[in-house]
Design a protein around this motif. Structure first.
Motif, PDB file in Angstrom:
ATOM      1  N   SER A 162       0.856  -1.164   0.000  1.00  0.00           N
ATOM      2  CA  SER A 162       0.000   0.000   0.000  1.00  0.00           C
ATOM      3  C   SER A 162       0.905   1.231   0.000  1.00  0.00           C
ATOM      4  CB  SER A 162      -0.889   0.014   1.242  1.00  0.00           C
ATOM      5  OG  SER A 162      -1.724   1.132   1.243  1.00  0.00           O
ATOM      6  N   PRO A 163       0.816   2.102  -0.965  1.00  0.00           N
ATOM      7  CA  PRO A 163       0.003   1.959  -2.180  1.00  0.00           C
ATOM      8  C   PRO A 163       0.528   0.855  -3.086  1.00  0.00           C
ATOM      9  CG  PRO A 163       1.407   3.876  -2.361  1.00  0.00           C
ATOM     10  CD  PRO A 163       1.630   3.331  -0.986  1.00  0.00           C
ATOM     11  N   PRO A 164      -0.318   0.280  -3.916  1.00  0.00           N
ATOM     12  CA  PRO A 164       0.111  -0.855  -4.739  1.00  0.00           C
ATOM     13  C   PRO A 164       1.093  -0.422  -5.811  1.00  0.00           C
ATOM     14  CG  PRO A 164      -2.094  -0.165  -5.353  1.00  0.00           C
ATOM     15  CD  PRO A 164      -1.712   0.649  -4.151  1.00  0.00           C
ATOM     16  N   ASP A 165       1.947  -1.361  -6.148  1.00  0.00           N
ATOM     17  CA  ASP A 165       2.901  -1.148  -7.241  1.00  0.00           C
ATOM     18  C   ASP A 165       2.180  -1.445  -8.548  1.00  0.00           C
ATOM     19  OD1 ASP A 165       5.005  -0.784  -8.856  1.00  0.00           O
ATOM     20  OD2 ASP A 165       6.285  -2.322  -7.946  1.00  0.00           O
ATOM     21  N   ARG A 166       2.268  -0.486  -9.455  1.00  0.00           N
ATOM     22  CA  ARG A 166       1.494  -0.614 -10.677  1.00  0.00           C
ATOM     23  C   ARG A 166       2.059  -1.669 -11.617  1.00  0.00           C
ATOM     24  NH1 ARG A 166      -1.992   3.510 -10.287  1.00  0.00           N
ATOM     25  NH2 ARG A 166      -1.346   5.321  -9.060  1.00  0.00           N
ATOM     26  N   SER A 167       3.218  -2.113 -11.359  1.00  0.00           N
ATOM     27  CA  SER A 167       3.821  -3.107 -12.244  1.00  0.00           C
ATOM     28  C   SER A 167       3.994  -4.453 -11.567  1.00  0.00           C
ATOM     29  CB  SER A 167       5.209  -2.616 -12.720  1.00  0.00           C
ATOM     30  OG  SER A 167       6.060  -2.402 -11.605  1.00  0.00           O
ATOM     31  N   SER A 168       3.506  -4.586 -10.354  1.00  0.00           N
ATOM     32  CA  SER A 168       3.677  -5.840  -9.621  1.00  0.00           C
ATOM     33  C   SER A 168       2.314  -6.345  -9.151  1.00  0.00           C
ATOM     34  CB  SER A 168       4.593  -5.632  -8.418  1.00  0.00           C
ATOM     35  OG  SER A 168       4.003  -4.712  -7.516  1.00  0.00           O
ATOM     36  N   THR A 169       2.295  -7.512  -8.538  1.00  0.00           N
ATOM     37  CA  THR A 169       1.068  -8.106  -8.020  1.00  0.00           C
ATOM     38  C   THR A 169       0.747  -7.512  -6.646  1.00  0.00           C
ATOM     39  OG1 THR A 169       2.302  -9.908  -7.002  1.00  0.00           O
ATOM     40  CG2 THR A 169       1.505 -10.240  -9.264  1.00  0.00           C
ATOM     41  N   VAL A 170      -0.495  -7.583  -6.300  1.00  0.00           N
ATOM     42  CA  VAL A 170      -0.973  -7.099  -4.992  1.00  0.00           C
ATOM     43  C   VAL A 170      -1.813  -8.201  -4.337  1.00  0.00           C
ATOM     44  CG1 VAL A 170      -0.955  -4.676  -5.646  1.00  0.00           C
ATOM     45  CG2 VAL A 170      -3.012  -6.047  -6.014  1.00  0.00           C
ATOM     46  N   THR A 171      -1.948  -8.077  -3.026  1.00  0.00           N
ATOM     47  CA  THR A 171      -2.769  -9.042  -2.264  1.00  0.00           C
ATOM     48  C   THR A 171      -3.944  -8.286  -1.652  1.00  0.00           C
ATOM     49  OG1 THR A 171      -0.820 -10.363  -1.747  1.00  0.00           O
ATOM     50  CG2 THR A 171      -2.792 -10.675  -0.368  1.00  0.00           C
ATOM     51  N   LEU A 172      -5.136  -8.781  -1.959  1.00  0.00           N
ATOM     52  CA  LEU A 172      -6.374  -8.191  -1.429  1.00  0.00           C
ATOM     53  C   LEU A 172      -6.887  -9.093  -0.304  1.00  0.00           C
ATOM     54  CD1 LEU A 172      -8.651  -6.049  -1.602  1.00  0.00           C
ATOM     55  CD2 LEU A 172      -9.804  -7.591  -3.199  1.00  0.00           C
ATOM     56  N   ALA A 173      -6.953  -8.540   0.890  1.00  0.00           N
ATOM     57  CA  ALA A 173      -7.462  -9.277   2.059  1.00  0.00           C
ATOM     58  C   ALA A 173      -8.797  -8.668   2.483  1.00  0.00           C
ATOM     59  CB  ALA A 173      -6.467  -9.221   3.198  1.00  0.00           C
ATOM     60  N   TYR A 174      -9.702  -9.522   2.914  1.00  0.00           N
ATOM     61  CA  TYR A 174     -11.034  -9.063   3.354  1.00  0.00           C
ATOM     62  C   TYR A 174     -11.313  -9.655   4.725  1.00  0.00           C
ATOM     63  CZ  TYR A 174     -11.391 -13.066   0.164  1.00  0.00           C
ATOM     64  OH  TYR A 174     -11.130 -14.217  -0.546  1.00  0.00           O
TER      65      TYR A 174
END
Length: 323
Positions: free
Chosen positions: A91-103
């Motif tokens: 956070s903030p996400p890298d626009r060229s890499s993967t991100v993990t969304l947790a809920y």
């Protein structure tokens, strides 16, 4: 294929807005689903398999059905009193890499993570955003069309309600008029029945009085008949019995003469007690004694005279009764 789009707020980025699209097949998210996250410029996509869903449910020690229900409420934003939160890493996400969304699920002061998914960067984010917008427009048009149909149905039902209300008022008025008419007819019929009952009662009373008067007349006629019969017996017996009394008197005088003219030899019998008076008293107590001499038959002239006298007496009585 089912699709749902909702807005996601990331607490670490309060100035940014993200939109989450969820696609799944079947009745729920238990058979797996796909996620698309975008902020309008970049997009990330990821998949969650059925095995991953079951593994998350076992890890949280929840039943699969209950976990799928909570997961669907969190990702599709169905109506619920429970709050769900999201987080992105990094956070903030890298626009060229993967991100993990947790809920996570927040209930009162307790929160626990329902799951997380790894999202990869979409090479053409504009296309993904365009698809998201197209789906949103279609969904909006569908909802608008459905809303229009509902409004038309509501208007139709309102008109039907007004028509039914008018009909009910008309029926109520007709019912009141009919009740009043029937009540007036009932009163007329009831009065006629009462008058008929009164006339029948008067007729019965008149009949009873007539019967009583007729019975009294019959009793009077019977009494008059009895009295006339008694008078006939009296008058008829006097005419027939007069010779008998005369003959009995003559027989008694003849017997006394014979007793006075008896021979002197009978004087010796005077010492014997005479029982005749006792017999006479006994006969008087028991009843009139039989005549010692037979009743001589009356002469034809006497019979004829007695019968004519009887007929004349009957005629006189009939005349008296008629008067």
């Amino acid at each position: 294929m089912h699709t749902s789009v909702r807005e996601v707020h990331i607490p670490s980025e309060p100035d940014s807005s993200y939109f989450l699209r969820v696609d799944w097949s079947g009745r729920g998210l238990g058979s797996g689903f796909q996620l698309l996250l975008t902020d309008g410029q970049d997009a990330w996509r990821g998949d969650v398999s059925e095995a991953a869903v079951r593994g998350e449910a076992e890890e949280l020690e929840m039943t699969t059905e209950r976990y799928i229900q909570d997961l669907q409420q969190a990702l599709t934003e169905t109506e619920s009193s429970i709050t769900y939160s999201f987080s992105l890493t990094p956070s903030p996400p890298d626009r060229s890499s993967t991100v993990t969304l947790a809920y996570e699920k927040v209930q009162k002061d307790i929160s626990f993570r329902l799951g997380s998914v790894l999202l990869k960067v979409v090479p053409e984010p504009a296309k993904a955003v365009r698809e998201l917008l197209i789906h949103s427009l279609q969904r909006g048009n569908t909802l608008e069309h459905s809303n229009q149909k509902l409004e038309e149905e509501n208007q139709r039902l309102s008109r039907e309600q007004q028509r039914i209300t008018t009909e009910l008022k008309r029926y109520a008025g007709g019912k009141e008029d009919l009740e009043a008419e029937l009540f007036s007819r009932f009163i007329l019929v009831l009065n006629e029945k009462k008058a008929k009952i009164r006339s029948l009662q008067e007729t019965v009373t008149n009949l009873q009085e007539t019967r009583r008067s007729n019975g009294q007349k019959n009793e009077d006629s019977v009494k008059s008949g009895r009295t006339s019969g008694q008078e006939e017996d009296e008058y008829g017996g006097s005419t027939d019995e007069e010779p008998e009394e005369e003959q009995s008197a003559a027989a008694s005088t003849s017997s006394t003469r014979e007793s006075s003219a008896a021979s002197p030899l009978d004087d010796s019998l005077k010492d014997i007690t005479d029982v005749a008076p006792c017999r006479k008293r006994r006969f008087r107590h028991l009843g009139p004694p039989d005549p010692p001499v037979k009743r001589p038959s009356p002469q034809p002239s006497q019979r004829k005279r007695s019968s004519t006298e009887r007929i004349e007496m009957r005629r006189r009585r009939r005349r008296r009764s008629r008067k």
